[in-house]
Design a protein around this motif. Structure first.
Motif, short mmCIF file in Angstrom:
data_model
loop_
_atom_site.label_atom_id
_atom_site.label_comp_id
_atom_site.label_asym_id
_atom_site.label_seq_id
_atom_site.Cartn_x
_atom_site.Cartn_y
_atom_site.Cartn_z
N ASP A 131 0.81 -1.22 0.00
CA ASP A 131 0.00 0.00 0.00
C ASP A 131 0.85 1.27 0.00
O ASP A 131 0.35 2.35 -0.31
N VAL A 132 2.13 1.15 0.30
CA VAL A 132 3.06 2.28 0.23
C VAL A 132 3.86 2.22 -1.07
O VAL A 132 4.09 3.23 -1.73
N ARG A 133 4.27 1.02 -1.43
CA ARG A 133 5.12 0.83 -2.62
C ARG A 133 4.39 1.22 -3.91
O ARG A 133 4.97 1.87 -4.78
N ILE A 134 3.13 0.86 -4.04
CA ILE A 134 2.37 1.14 -5.27
C ILE A 134 2.27 2.64 -5.55
O ILE A 134 2.59 3.08 -6.65
N PRO A 135 1.85 3.46 -4.56
CA PRO A 135 1.78 4.91 -4.85
C PRO A 135 3.13 5.52 -5.21
O PRO A 135 3.20 6.39 -6.09
N THR A 145 -0.33 11.79 -11.24
CA THR A 145 -0.58 12.77 -10.19
C THR A 145 -1.17 12.06 -8.98
O THR A 145 -1.66 10.93 -9.07
N TYR A 146 -1.13 12.74 -7.84
CA TYR A 146 -1.70 12.16 -6.63
C TYR A 146 -3.19 11.86 -6.81
O TYR A 146 -3.70 10.86 -6.33
N GLU A 147 -3.88 12.76 -7.52
CA GLU A 147 -5.32 12.58 -7.75
C GLU A 147 -5.58 11.34 -8.62
O GLU A 147 -6.50 10.57 -8.35
N GLY A 150 -4.93 8.30 -6.55
CA GLY A 150 -6.03 8.14 -5.61
C GLY A 150 -7.25 7.50 -6.27
O GLY A 150 -7.88 6.61 -5.71
N THR A 151 -7.55 7.93 -7.49
CA THR A 151 -8.67 7.36 -8.24
C THR A 151 -8.41 5.89 -8.56
O THR A 151 -9.28 5.04 -8.40
N MET A 152 -7.18 5.57 -8.97
CA MET A 152 -6.83 4.19 -9.30
C MET A 152 -6.96 3.27 -8.09
O MET A 152 -7.42 2.14 -8.21
N LEU A 153 -6.53 3.77 -6.93
CA LEU A 153 -6.48 2.93 -5.73
C LEU A 153 -7.73 3.05 -4.86
O LEU A 153 -7.88 2.32 -3.88
N GLY A 154 -8.60 3.99 -5.22
CA GLY A 154 -9.83 4.17 -4.46
C GLY A 154 -9.61 4.82 -3.10
O GLY A 154 -10.30 4.50 -2.13
N THR A 159 -4.30 10.85 1.10
CA THR A 159 -3.80 9.56 1.58
C THR A 159 -2.63 9.11 0.73
O THR A 159 -1.62 8.60 1.24
N VAL A 160 -2.75 9.31 -0.59
CA VAL A 160 -1.66 8.94 -1.51
C VAL A 160 -0.42 9.75 -1.17
O VAL A 160 0.68 9.21 -1.06
N LYS A 161 -0.59 11.06 -0.97
CA LYS A 161 0.55 11.93 -0.64
C LYS A 161 1.24 11.45 0.63
O LYS A 161 2.47 11.37 0.69
N SER A 162 0.46 11.13 1.65
CA SER A 162 1.09 10.71 2.91
C SER A 162 1.77 9.36 2.76
O SER A 162 2.85 9.14 3.34
N ARG A 163 1.21 8.46 1.97
CA ARG A 163 1.86 7.16 1.76
C ARG A 163 3.18 7.33 1.01
O ARG A 163 4.18 6.69 1.34
#
Length: 181
Positions: A131-135, A145-147, A150-154, A159-163
Motif C-alpha cells: 500500500d506504500v510501494r504502489i503509490p 498525479t496524486y489525484e 487516488g482514483t486508481m487505488l480508491g 492519503t496517496v501523498k502521505s503514503r
C-alpha cells in the motif's frame, strides 16, 4: 433445548437422520458463530469457521461419545480450527516473505548478470508494504498525479501523498548522508 431432546436428536443424527442434525445445526450455529466472532473479531472468518465446525461435527458425529455436553464438543472443534487458521496464516506470511526475498535476490542477480547496476535503493523499496510501494511507483516512476493515483487505488489524494511521503522517509532512513548503509 433441553438435555433429553438434544440427546434424542444426537442419537437420531448418529443413525443418519439428517433432519435431526439440521435441528442441532440451527440451534447451535448462532452459539458457535458468536463464540468464534469473540475469538477472532472477524466476521467472515467466523462464518467460515462456524461452517467448517458444523461440517466436521456432521462428518464425525459418530466420534461424539456423549461424555460431555454437545456444545463443549463443538467448542473444542471450533477452537482447534481457529488455532489451525492462525497457524496457516503465520505459515503463509512466512512463505510470502521468503518468496519476496527470493524474488528480490533473483532480480538483483539478473540485473548484475546483464550489466545493469541494481540499486540498493530498489531493494529497500521492495521491503515496503504494497500500500506504500504502489503509490511511490506510480508517482515517481510512471509520473501519475496524486489525484490520478487516488482514483486508481480508491483512496483520497491526501492519503496517496502521505503514503508516498512516509514510504520515501522510510527508505531515506536506511541511508545516511554518505549514501552508505
Amino acid at each position: 433445548m433441553d438435555e433429553d431432546k438434544e440427546h434424542e436428536l444426537i442419537k437420531s443424527a448418529k443413525r443418519g437422520d439428517d433432519k435431526a442434525f439440521t435441528i442441532l445445526y440451527q440451534h447451535y450455529y448462532p452459539f458457535l458463530y458468536r463464540y468464534l466472532l469473540k475469538l477472532s473479531l472477524q466476521e467472515e472468518l467466523s462464518k467460515d469457521l462456524t461452517q467448517d465446525t458444523m461440517l466436521k461435527c456432521y462428518n464425525h458425529l459418530h466420534a461424539f461419545k456423549e461424555e460431555s455436553k454437545f456444545s463443549s464438543w463443538m467448542i473444542s472443534i471450533a477452537s482447534r480450527l481457529y488455532i489451525d487458521s492462525l497457524r496457516k496464516k503465520k505459515r503463509e506470511k512466512k512463505w510470502y516473505k521468503q518468496v519476496k526475498a527470493s524474488l528480490s535476490r533473483q532480480l538483483d542477480w539478473a540485473a548484475q548478470s546483464k550489466g545493469i547496476e541494481w540499486s540498493d535503493h530498489f531493494a529497500d523499496f521492495n521491503k515496503l508494504d504494497a500500500d506504500v510501494r504502489i503509490p511511490i511507483l506510480l508517482r515517481h516512476y510512471y509520473g501519475y498525479t496524486y489525484e490520478e493515483i487516488g482514483t486508481m487505488l480508491g483512496v483520497k489524494a491526501g492519503t496517496v501523498k502521505s503514503r508516498v511521503h512516509n514510504g520515501l522517509k522510510l527508505i531515506r532512513k536506511e541511508w545516511n548522508d554518505d549514501g552508505q548503509r
